[in-house]
Design an enzyme around this catalytic site. Structure first.
Site, PDB file in Angstrom:
ATOM      1  N   LEU A 195       6.404 -15.333  -4.858  1.00 43.28           N
ATOM      2  CA  LEU A 195       7.666 -15.077  -5.579  1.00 43.28           C
ATOM      3  C   LEU A 195       8.879 -15.496  -4.757  1.00 43.28           C
ATOM      4  CD1 LEU A 195       6.851 -11.612  -7.203  1.00 43.28           C
ATOM      5  CD2 LEU A 195       6.639 -13.909  -8.190  1.00 43.28           C
ATOM      6  N   GLY A 196       8.636 -16.127  -3.622  1.00 45.14           N
ATOM      7  CA  GLY A 196       9.746 -16.566  -2.749  1.00 45.14           C
ATOM      8  C   GLY A 196      10.306 -17.908  -3.180  1.00 45.14           C
ATOM      9  N   GLN A 197      11.213 -18.466  -2.341  1.00 45.32           N
ATOM     10  CA  GLN A 197      11.905 -19.708  -2.724  1.00 45.32           C
ATOM     11  C   GLN A 197      10.910 -20.866  -2.874  1.00 45.32           C
ATOM     12  OE1 GLN A 197      14.306 -21.743   0.208  1.00 45.32           O
ATOM     13  NE2 GLN A 197      15.435 -22.880  -1.342  1.00 45.32           N
ATOM     14  N   ASP A 220       1.934 -11.612  -4.057  1.00 43.70           N
ATOM     15  CA  ASP A 220       3.178 -11.264  -3.365  1.00 43.70           C
ATOM     16  C   ASP A 220       3.163  -9.759  -3.143  1.00 43.70           C
ATOM     17  OD1 ASP A 220       6.114 -13.043  -3.154  1.00 43.70           O
ATOM     18  OD2 ASP A 220       6.103 -10.918  -2.669  1.00 43.70           O
ATOM     19  N   ILE A 221       4.061  -9.283  -2.287  1.00 38.77           N
ATOM     20  CA  ILE A 221       4.095  -7.847  -1.974  1.00 38.77           C
ATOM     21  C   ILE A 221       4.748  -7.070  -3.114  1.00 38.77           C
ATOM     22  CG2 ILE A 221       6.327  -7.935  -0.789  1.00 38.77           C
ATOM     23  CD1 ILE A 221       4.159  -5.915   1.113  1.00 38.77           C
ATOM     24  N   ASP A 277      -0.310  -7.209   0.283  1.00 40.96           N
ATOM     25  CA  ASP A 277       0.452  -7.066   1.528  1.00 40.96           C
ATOM     26  C   ASP A 277      -0.313  -7.859   2.575  1.00 40.96           C
ATOM     27  OD1 ASP A 277       1.502  -4.246   3.657  1.00 40.96           O
ATOM     28  OD2 ASP A 277       1.537  -6.434   3.929  1.00 40.96           O
ATOM     29  N   TYR A 332      12.671 -16.308  14.895  1.00 35.53           N
ATOM     30  CA  TYR A 332      12.041 -17.130  13.858  1.00 35.53           C
ATOM     31  C   TYR A 332      11.453 -18.393  14.475  1.00 35.53           C
ATOM     32  CZ  TYR A 332      11.938 -19.958   9.525  1.00 35.53           C
ATOM     33  OH  TYR A 332      11.578 -20.755   8.461  1.00 35.53           O
TER      34      TYR A 332
HETATM   35  C1  VAH Z   1      15.895 -20.789   7.180  1.00 32.57           C
HETATM   36  N1  VAH Z   1      15.528 -22.002   5.100  1.00 32.57           N
HETATM   37  O1  VAH Z   1      17.075 -21.050   7.063  1.00 32.57           O
HETATM   38  C2  VAH Z   1      14.900 -21.599   6.354  1.00 32.57           C
HETATM   39  C3  VAH Z   1      14.451 -22.823   7.095  1.00 32.57           C
HETATM   40  C4  VAH Z   1      15.223 -24.776   8.491  1.00 32.57           C
HETATM   41  C5  VAH Z   1      15.630 -23.597   7.687  1.00 32.57           C
HETATM   42  O2  VAH Z   1      13.517 -22.509   8.071  1.00 32.57           O
HETATM   43  O3  VAH Z   1      15.502 -19.940   7.924  1.00 32.57           O
END
Ligand code: VAH
Length: 314
Positions: free
Chosen positions: A8-10, A32-33, A50, A139
């Site tokens: 359900l994400g982008q 999806d969760i 999950d 990230y």
């Molecule tokens: C973000 N849309 O902004 C993601 C992607 C390179 C950007 O990893 O975190």
């Protein structure tokens, strides 16, 4: 038979519909969760999952006889920077469960990496496929560790893992959730609805971007590529375009002449964006599995404004 997490994400919401069109709805299990009443849930098999529950993950894949797992459930860069411990737990725990499930089910695994793997010490223009990866975001740490873990499962357990380092993705169907590149999607909604947008990234901030149709095709193409061709399986640089907020605004003004752009810098997301490249080199993807982006800035802008105007029409 394909099982998708984060459906359900982008990326997930469009990839689910795209793959159901290609392979038949009953062959694509969306998970999806959370649940909603969108076409993703209505148009084929859907289950709540999950990804932190390894037993449930593996059982769902087994019940569905999944031979391909596409693991998209994760926290994006800005959200992860605000909650780094949760990000490590979910991004790495979820990926490990996806890898273990792929190993037990003898399934192929796709999971997205990101240009977030690069850091301030990486070459910013024509960033090579093989280069220094010293990200300064949680990230980015998750994505570098994820690439290494996926390669490990390939070499140690022969799991057919493949990945793509996505740039910022632009789409009109589902808003991105908590990324640094979200401005490039939000700007279109505000341009159409209010005629103006306030960018949280400063003028001159260049980031690689890609229109969602190119991203969906890239996932299908890399997953269907002959395994012998793949030298960089985790994970391929790809890009469609690179632009700054003011260049995107100029392109929007070609369609919405009265549109104005202002700035209110968000230091957290500006710091993340400044640590990423300006323009990466996608030649390995081109040479190894024929990657070519169809959409550049003018073509993407035209399509986004047309499709979003229809979607937002009262
Ligand atoms: C973000 N849309 O902004 C993601 C992607 C390179 C950007 O990893 O975190």
């Amino acid at each position: 038979r394909i099982m998708i997490t984060g459906a359900l994400g982008q990326i997930g919401s469009e990839l689910t519909l795209f793959l159901r069109k290609h392979y038949g709805a009953e062959h694509v299990l969306a998970t999806d969760i959370r649940k909603n009443d969108t076409e993703v849930v209505r148009s084929g098999p859907f289950e709540l999952l999950d990804v932190m529950d390894r037993k449930a993950f593996n059982e769902a894949a087994g019940r569905f006889h999944a031979d391909t797992i596409i693991h998209l459930a994760a926290l994006l860069s800005a959200v992860a920077e605000g909650n780094p411990l949760l990000a490590w737990h979910l991004n790495m725990g979820g990926l490990l469960n996806a890898l273990e499930t792929a190993r037990e089910q003898k399934a192929q695994l796709f999971t997205p990496s990101s240009i977030g793997v690069f850091g301030p010490s990486t070459q910013k223009i024509m960033t090579p496929q093989e280069t220094v990866l010293r990200p300064v975001t949680m990230y980015g740490v998750n994505k570098v560790a994820g690439e290494l873990l996926a390669d490990y499962y390939f070499h140690k357990f022969s799991v057919d893992t493949r990945g793509i380092r996505f740039p910022g993705l632009i789409s009109y169907m589902t808003l991105p959730g908590g990324g640094t590149t979200d401005y490039a999607v939000e700007i279109f909604y505000d341009a159409i609805q209010n005629g103006r947008y306030t960018s949280y990234l400063r003028q001159g901030t260049y980031i690689d971007m890609m229109y969602m149709p190119d991203a969906l095709k890239a996932i299908a193409d890399v997953m269907e590529a002959d395994t012998k061709q793949l030298k960089h399986r985790n994970a391929y640089n790809v890009t469609g375009m690179s632009f700054s907020p003011e260049e995107l605004a100029l392109e929007i003004q070609n369609h919405l002449p009265g549109f104005t752009l202002e700035y209110k810098i968000d230091p957290v997301r500006q710091r993340i964006a400044d640590s990423w490249p300006d323009q990466i080199d996608a030649s390995a993807a081109k040479n190894e599995w024929g990657f070519v982006a169809q959409y550049d800035l003018p073509k993407m802008t035209k399509d986004m404004i047309e499709k979003l105007s229809d979607k937002l029409a009262p």
